[in-house]
Design an enzyme around this catalytic site. Structure first.
Site: not given
Ligand code: 13P
Length: 242
Positions: A90, A226-227, A166, A205, A88, A8-10, A160
């Site tokens: 966010e 994500g990251g 993050g 993470s 998600h 997920n590149w956001k 999640e």
């Molecule tokens: P991180 O892997 O950066 O913690 O993010 C997780 C995420 O929100 C994937 O959707």
């Protein structure tokens, strides 16, 4: 089923960065684990044109019409898109989404032939108050109520924990398995035909140095990342290819 890693590149990466990443990734990717990517929607065609399955990070509950600024799941499917991440944390935190108003988005996306990755998870406060399992049960029931189009192929759940996104803090494999096992029991009751096989991804993470112990858990079928999905090298490592 193979383990599945979803990046997920956001709201990250410009067009040049997407292209360079995909070239570097595809050159070393073996297919040992499935790899899917949800870039910014504006660049999704770059992923559609690659060997990886392409996703978006949100979509409309409508398929067309006067909904300024929305992304139609029908159009995305017609372009060659494969999946959509819905719910998600966010989106829940910043864009007034909740399990109740996500329910029709999930229905529309399933009706249009997309695979839905439905995200659930608790905040640290909710965990500290002992509310984790009841909250997740509510999120699953509200989001998945009356989803008659759901199948083992087109519905995926992502657990999640909000406190792990993050932050560098990962749920321990046992903490994650406890919740995944609980999600599994709800899915099995809700979807007797396939709930026992539904993929349940862990997100929060996930990194090359903790992925294997997470994936070793019985009910962890992959990761939503994500990251660590933003660097081709790290995502290859998560896919078992470095
Ligand atoms: P991180 O892997 O950066 O913690 O993010 C997780 C995420 O929100 C994937 O959707």
């Amino acid at each position: 089923m193979k383990k599945l890693m979803v990046g997920n590149w956001k709201m990250n990466k410009n067009g040049k960065e997407c292209t360079e990443y995909l070239e570097a990734f595809v050159a070393k990717y073996s297919g040992r684990r499935e790899a899917w990517i949800a870039p910014q929607a504006l660049y999704v065609k770059l992923v559609i044109n690659s060997p990886l399955k392409a996703g978006i990070q949100n979509c409309s509950e409508h398929v067309e019409g006067a909904y300024t600024g929305e992304i139609s799941p029908r159009t995305f499917k017609e372009m060659g898109g494969h999946f959509v991440i819905l719910g998600h944390s966010e989106r829940r935190q910043y864009f007034t989404e909740n399990s109740r108003n996500l329910n029709p988005k999930i229905s529309t996306a399933l009706n249009e032939g997309l695979t839905v990755i439905y995200c659930v998870g608790e905040t640290l406060k909710e965990r500290d108050q002992g509310l984790t399992l009841s909250l997740i049960e509510d999120q699953l029931h509200q989001g998945l109520n009356d989803q008659s189009k759901a199948t083992v192929e087109n519905l995926i759940i992502a657990y999640e924990p909000v406190w792990a996104i993050g932050t560098g803090k990962t749920a321990s494999p046992l903490q994650a398995q406890e919740v995944h096992g609980f999600i599994r029991s709800i899915l099995t009751a809700k979807f007797p035909a396939f709930g026992h096989q539904t993929r349940i991804l862990y997100g929060g993470s996930v990194k090359p140095d903790n992925v294997e112990e997470l994936l070793a858990q019985k009910d962890i079928d992959g990761g939503l990342v994500g990251g660590a999905s933003l660097k081709a090298r790290d995502f290859l490592a998560l896919c078992g290819d470095m």
